[in-house]
Design an enzyme around this catalytic site. Structure first.
Site, PDB file in Angstrom:
ATOM      1  N   GLU A 161      44.333  55.364  47.450  1.00  0.00           N
ATOM      2  CA  GLU A 161      45.284  56.460  47.609  1.00  0.00           C
ATOM      3  C   GLU A 161      45.873  56.882  46.270  1.00  0.00           C
ATOM      4  OE1 GLU A 161      44.902  54.171  51.361  1.00  0.00           O
ATOM      5  OE2 GLU A 161      45.292  53.634  49.279  1.00  0.00           O
ATOM      6  N   ARG A 169      31.256  46.446  45.549  1.00  0.00           N
ATOM      7  CA  ARG A 169      32.616  46.955  45.729  1.00  0.00           C
ATOM      8  C   ARG A 169      33.637  45.954  45.205  1.00  0.00           C
ATOM      9  NH1 ARG A 169      34.925  51.931  46.389  1.00  0.00           N
ATOM     10  NH2 ARG A 169      36.911  51.783  47.456  1.00  0.00           N
ATOM     11  N   LEU A 227      35.004  45.533  36.544  1.00  0.00           N
ATOM     12  CA  LEU A 227      35.944  46.523  37.066  1.00  0.00           C
ATOM     13  C   LEU A 227      36.044  47.731  36.134  1.00  0.00           C
ATOM     14  CD1 LEU A 227      38.955  44.354  38.341  1.00  0.00           C
ATOM     15  CD2 LEU A 227      37.583  45.911  39.740  1.00  0.00           C
ATOM     16  N   GLU A 248      34.240  50.454  35.615  1.00  0.00           N
ATOM     17  CA  GLU A 248      33.098  51.063  34.926  1.00  0.00           C
ATOM     18  C   GLU A 248      32.223  51.894  35.873  1.00  0.00           C
ATOM     19  OE1 GLU A 248      31.945  48.653  31.071  1.00  0.00           O
ATOM     20  OE2 GLU A 248      31.386  47.523  32.872  1.00  0.00           O
TER      21      GLU A 248
END
Length: 432
Positions: A72, A280, A320, A322
């Site tokens: 968000e 993820r 993380l 990239e």
């Protein structure tokens, strides 16, 4: 601007919720404080979730935006920039609930913005927060519906907006079963800007003035492209050279096996084929690497600074921040979270980079986006690992790839004005 005083009365269910929150407040405060402490948050900020501010309120107009977590927050960063451009004297107060989103805010919020951890939806925390910050406008993002905060903001005659509203069909049906509460809460919003027409139509059933609920489009579609480190891009491009390769992005547990099966199809046609696998959750890197090596793949892990060698078959991008780098390098991209019941992931980010986008059939969170992209031939759905492998083989080096790329780029460029429109709607709610 005063809020609508004729909103539906708050039902007994709301009063039971508030009473329960009040009773549980000491326990909730303690749990929130300990969670922040374990995450290494500074002592000065440990009581923010109890509504205790760690900064003074600046003078002038203040807009409070609540975005629960990283997704968000990413969706509204460009709206915040737009707000600051259109109203440079106004302060934007962003609240989130997670430490990862707090770290993101510290790096990417523009000047004139403040981050705090969001107050718990309890009477005491909400009162402390509102008494201190005294916002001129309150804005919740996507599906953040906090009953006590909504009622308290309305009672204080502060305009309240919900932007980028995203509720699934199941959620709308659930609200329908509690229609009295839905009318009381959604009727207290001054404005609701929805991602899609079905969400708009569903929420209009709960308000007396349907014109307050409109479709604005998905803010993620209007965001700027992800950042790219040009030096790293050049190094990786040199390592990949002319090899055929594809990117599997945002994969979840249960999907890496499917990616492996699809890659077997790819290397059967392209002996020197390479897959870049971007999970993820990068912390899963070691277990993914073990699984792939057990299957016989030669794997290099980015988190261990292992280079792409000529015989590397899978490059595990378990780091993380990239994602933009790998999208910028890639022609063919599969978006994960769509072979397992996660709901799919953001197709806008690879579209910004002009990628040819493939995805599985499970994409409830981006149903409208994928439907629109399919209609414009800007993405391709594949049913399973075998279909993905066949599609990769058929597309690599084919003219259809260029068409998918061009259509994806056109689709995203046509949505540039969404964030400007949303910012304009919000500023119109703040009294001069």
């Amino acid at each position: 601007m005063k809020t609508d005083a004729d909103a539906a009365p708050l039902p007994m269910l709301y009063r039971l919720y508030t009473a329960g929150a009040q009773i549980a407040s000491p326990i909730l405060d303690r749990m929130a404080r300990k969670k922040l402490q374990r995450a290494g948050v500074s002592k000065a900020r440990l009581h923010e979730r109890a509504g205790v501010a760690s900064q003074e309120r600046p003078l002038g107009k203040l807009l409070w935006i609540h975005a629960v977590s990283v997704g968000e927050t990413l969706s509204i960063l460009d709206v915040i920039k737009e707000l600051r451009q259109q109203a440079p004297r106004m302060t934007v107060l962003l609240t989130t609930t997670t430490t990862t989103s707090a770290e993101l805010a510290s790096k990417r919020l523009p000047e004139g913005c403040i981050h705090q951890f969001a107050p718990l939806d309890t009477p005491a925390a909400t009162k402390r927060f509102l008494d201190h910050w005294q916002p001129d406008l309150v804005t919740f993002v996507e599906s953040e519906i906090w009953p006590h905060q909504i009622a308290s903001v309305h009672d204080a005659e502060i305009p309240l907006a919900l932007i980028n509203a995203r509720l699934s069909e199941k959620s709308l049906m659930s609200w329908g079963k509690r229609a009295d509460l839905a009318r009381a809460l959604f009727g207290r919003f001054s404005l609701v800007l929805c991602q899609t027409d079905p969400v708009r139509d569903g929420l209009r059933a709960f308000v007396q003035e349907p014109w307050k609920v409109v479709t604005s489009g998905d803010l993620k579609k209007s965001s700027d492209p992800l950042p790219v480190n040009d030096l790293q891009k050049a190094r990786l491009a040199q390592a990949i050279a002319e090899r055929p390769f594809w990117l599997a992005s945002s994969t979840h547990a249960g999907e890496e096996e499917a990616m492996s099966a699809a890659h077997k199809h790819f290397v059967a046609q392209h002996a020197d084929g390479l897959m870049i696998l971007l999970p993820r959750h990068p912390e899963r890197g070691p277990e993914i690497a073990d699984m792939l090596r057990t299957e016989g793949w030669r794997v290099a892990m980015r988190s261990k600074d292992e280079a792409i060698a000529p015989d590397t078959q899978i490059y595990l991008a378990d780091t993380l921040g990239e994602t933009g780098l790998f999208y910028s390098l890639s022609t063919l991209v599969f978006i994960g979270g769509s072979f397992v019941p996660v709901g799919g992931h953001n197709p806008y980010e690879p579209a910004h980079m002009g990628c040819a986008i493939l995805h599985g059939p499970l994409y409830a969170n981006f149903a409208q986006a994928y439907a629109d992209m399919a209609e414009q031939e800007a993405s391709m759905e594949v049913a399973d690992a075998a279909a993905l492998g066949q599609a990769l083989c058929a597309l690599w080096g084919d003219d259809e790839v260029a068409l998918l790329q061009a259509n994806a780029k056109f689709y995203i460029e046509a949505s540039r004005n969404i964030r400007k429109d949303v910012a304009g709607h919000l500023l119109a709610l703040i009294a001069p």
